[in-house]
Design an enzyme around this catalytic site. Structure first.
Site, PDB file in Angstrom:
ATOM      1  N   ASN A  55      17.614  63.851  33.046  1.00  0.00           N
ATOM      2  CA  ASN A  55      16.463  62.977  32.925  1.00  0.00           C
ATOM      3  C   ASN A  55      15.259  63.705  32.344  1.00  0.00           C
ATOM      4  O   ASN A  55      14.925  63.527  31.182  1.00  0.00           O
ATOM      5  CB  ASN A  55      16.151  62.361  34.291  1.00  0.00           C
ATOM      6  CG  ASN A  55      15.185  61.207  34.197  1.00  0.00           C
ATOM      7  OD1 ASN A  55      14.432  61.102  33.237  1.00  0.00           O
ATOM      8  ND2 ASN A  55      15.199  60.335  35.171  1.00  0.00           N
ATOM      9  N   ASP A  56      14.650  64.557  33.127  1.00  0.00           N
ATOM     10  CA  ASP A  56      13.418  65.212  32.666  1.00  0.00           C
ATOM     11  C   ASP A  56      13.646  66.085  31.435  1.00  0.00           C
ATOM     12  O   ASP A  56      12.758  66.236  30.610  1.00  0.00           O
ATOM     13  CB  ASP A  56      12.836  66.076  33.794  1.00  0.00           C
ATOM     14  CG  ASP A  56      12.450  65.225  34.986  1.00  0.00           C
ATOM     15  OD1 ASP A  56      12.035  64.072  34.777  1.00  0.00           O
ATOM     16  OD2 ASP A  56      12.569  65.710  36.125  1.00  0.00           O
ATOM     17  N   THR A  57      14.864  66.656  31.321  1.00  0.00           N
ATOM     18  CA  THR A  57      15.128  67.587  30.219  1.00  0.00           C
ATOM     19  C   THR A  57      15.303  66.858  28.894  1.00  0.00           C
ATOM     20  O   THR A  57      15.428  67.501  27.858  1.00  0.00           O
ATOM     21  CB  THR A  57      16.404  68.403  30.500  1.00  0.00           C
ATOM     22  OG1 THR A  57      17.465  67.495  30.779  1.00  0.00           O
ATOM     23  CG2 THR A  57      16.201  69.335  31.669  1.00  0.00           C
TER      24      THR A  57
END
Lengths: 104, 472
Positions: free
Chosen positions: B394-396
């Site tokens: 997700n964040d990456t």
């Protein structure tokens, strides 16, 4: 011939610390990211050598509190060394290039 | 043969084997033998240590048989427990186990410091200073690692934060240093309760320092405590006049520090920022509404689309491992490869819970490491890819890190999955990532969402492709 243990004090100790620090820096500096986790685990294993120091402290304990703390120290140090070894070994077992894949 | 000579020679060989082993561990080709080499050094050093029994201090002579028994029991218990737990633990839970073992090492270093201090065995001010420093660092590493372990293991979910926390921690640290200075100033001759207070405060400080740090940052923290333990071991090595401890401890101390910096850099943050910034709290704040909508797609359709693509790049995250879908994913990859699709894996430096953790998890599933690429090596290839598939990450992959200055992850390097012609995101539901940040990728025009458990999604994709028949 009588052998006496070298006493590492002052600048000799400082030299050892400095050279060891550079060694650690050089080894990690050129490592591909895929090995970061095994290497962190591997270095975690290596400071398990603390068990040796704890053993010395326990064997030279001369009172009950020292024995108790020494016992805990050896227990924890042995856990560090053994646990660090097993998980690192398990992780590294898995790294295989395409050609050598054992499956199929 | 002189026992002291034997011990010293063994330590010398052990130190050599440690460094040589670490060196071998730093290349994928030789890594497996590296740990065995280092392990041989450890066995040698431990066995040699039993020669100490021939030459203990006069005060300890009456206790020798008891001490030896205690030593053997402690060794057997520690070794037995750690060996079993290390063999059993799942690869996904590896980071917390490393944290736990690391904390134990810190505790052992603190125990050595405690014995030296309460037995009034150390007198020179250099030795005392290093004993005290090693004791603090070891104790902080012990309690801090235990908190890190509990957080990653899901035993502690809340992050302790209150206004003035940093002030409290700051004063605690000053107090610790003041007591340490007091001990050194008095040549180590202070009352036992002072030592007790000293170690208790150090343990408390480790807890207080780690509690406010969110789970997403734990990898950096574990790496930092790994370096801490190394330092503590090195310092106690000086106190015990033991070169093996000095060398091994300092090598790990510096290697661990560098690794910590590399990890923090991969997240585009400083180590100080990780420790003191209360990252993740920003997730509760307003981040602005997302434009567009999330477009769902059937897993089978996505699978068939990949089958007819020329180039597919897979961006896996920790969610893949949580769903235990690595093996199914590799099965899918092999199907695609049989259909002459070029498949590559793109690994973000902080994918998983430690740097390189994702590589380990993929390796466990049998994925060969030469189709796995680091972010900087593959980021330019996304624009040539027909399909980029994000699984449990997700964040990456959040483009907000590039564009949205108000985003808490702004500035973090990300995988350029959004540049692929078609993006599939495999995700359990519509929730946010580990850091609690909304993801703009999910709302992009070329993104379609495949909702469901990653393992089931993989199975549906495999079935859909197989139902097409072998089309070469």
């Amino acid at each position: 011939m009588e052998y006496t243990t070298t006493i590492l004090t002052g600048f000799v100790a400082l030299y050892i610390f400095m050279l060891a620090a550079f060694t650690g820096f050089e080894i990690i500096g050129r490592v591909p990211a895929i090995l970061h986790t095994p290497l962190m685990s591997g270095s975690n294993f290596i400071h398990g050598i603390v068990v040796v120091g704890a053993l010395w402290a326990l064997l030279n304990a001369a009172s009950l509190p020292e024995q108790i703390i020494g016992f805990i120290g050896v227990l924890l140090g042995a856990g560090n060394a053994a646990g660090g070894y097993v998980v690192t070994e398990r992780m590294l077992q898995m790294f295989k290039p395409s050609g050598k894949s054992t499956k199929e | 043969m002189n026992a002291a000579l034997l011990i010293d020679a063994s330590y010398f060989i052990a130190a050599f084997l440690f460094i040589y082993g670490l060196k071998r561990m730093s290349s994928p080709l030789t890594a497996r033998s590296g740990i065995v080499v280092a392990g041989a050094g450890m066995v040698l050093a431990v066995l040699a240590s039993f020669l100490y029994t021939l030459d203990v201090n006069d005060t300890a002579k009456p206790f020798l048989s008891t001490n030896l028994t205690l030593a053997i029991i402690a060794l057997a218990l520690g070794l037995g427990w750690a060996w079993r737990s290390g063999k059993k633990v799942a690869m996904t839970e590896m980071p917390q186990m490393v944290a736990l073992y690391n904390g134990m090492g810190g505790g052992a270093a603190a125990a050595i410091a405690a014995i030296e201090l309460i037995g009034y065995k150390t007198h020179s001010s250099v030795s005392l200073t290093l004993a005290v420093l090693g004791g603090v660092i070891g104790a902080v590493s012990l309690s801090g690692s235990l908190i890190a372990w509990a957080k990653l293991d899901g035993r502690i979910n809340k992050t302790l934060r209150f206004s003035g926390l940093q002030a409290v921690n700051g004063s605690l640290l000053l107090l610790l240093l003041a007591i340490g200075a007091y001990i050194v100033w008095h040549g180590g001759v202070v009352a036992i309760p002072v030592f007790a207070l000293f170690f208790v405060l150090a343990l408390v400080y480790g807890v207080m320092m780690t509690m406010p740090i969110g789970g997403a940052d734990m990898p950096v923290v574990i790496s930092l405590y790994n370096a801490f333990t190394g330092l503590a071991v090195g310092f106690e090595g000086y106190v015990l006049n033991n070169p093996a401890l000095m060398i091994a401890g300092m090598v790990v101390g510096s290697a661990g520090s560098l690794l910590t910096l590399l990890m923090a850099k991969a997240m585009n943050r400083s180590v100080a920022n990780v420790l003191f910034s209360n990252f993740g709290a920003a997730g509760d704040e307003e981040q602005g509404e997302m434009e567009g909508s999330q477009k769902p797609v059937d897993a089978g359709d996505a699978g068939i689309n990949m089958r007819y693509a020329t180039k597919v790049i897979i961006a896996p995250g920790y969610g893949l491992a949580v769903a235990q879908a690595q093996h199914k994913l590799y099965e899918l990859v092999k199907l695609l490869q049989d259909a002459d699709v070029e498949v590559k894996f793109a690994i973000h430096p902080v994918a998983g819970r430690m740097p390189g953790h994702m590589n380990v998890l993929l390796a466990e599933a049998g994925v060969p490491y030469d189709i796995i690429y680091d972010m900087e090596d593959i980021n330019n290839e996304f624009k040539e890819a027909d399909v980029a598939i994000v699984i449990g990450a997700n964040d990456t992959v959040n483009p907000a890190a590039r564009s949205n200055k108000s985003s808490p992850i702004y500035g973090m390097p990300i995988l350029n999955v959004d540049q692929a012609k078609q993006v599939y995101v495999v995700k359990r539901g519509q929730g946010k990532g580990y850091s609690g940040v909304e993801n703009a990728l999910f709302y992009a025009d070329n993104t379609q969402m495949v909702y469901g458990d990653a393992q089931k999604v993989m199975v549906s994709m495999i079935q859909a492709i197989k139902s097409l028949g072998g089309g070469h």
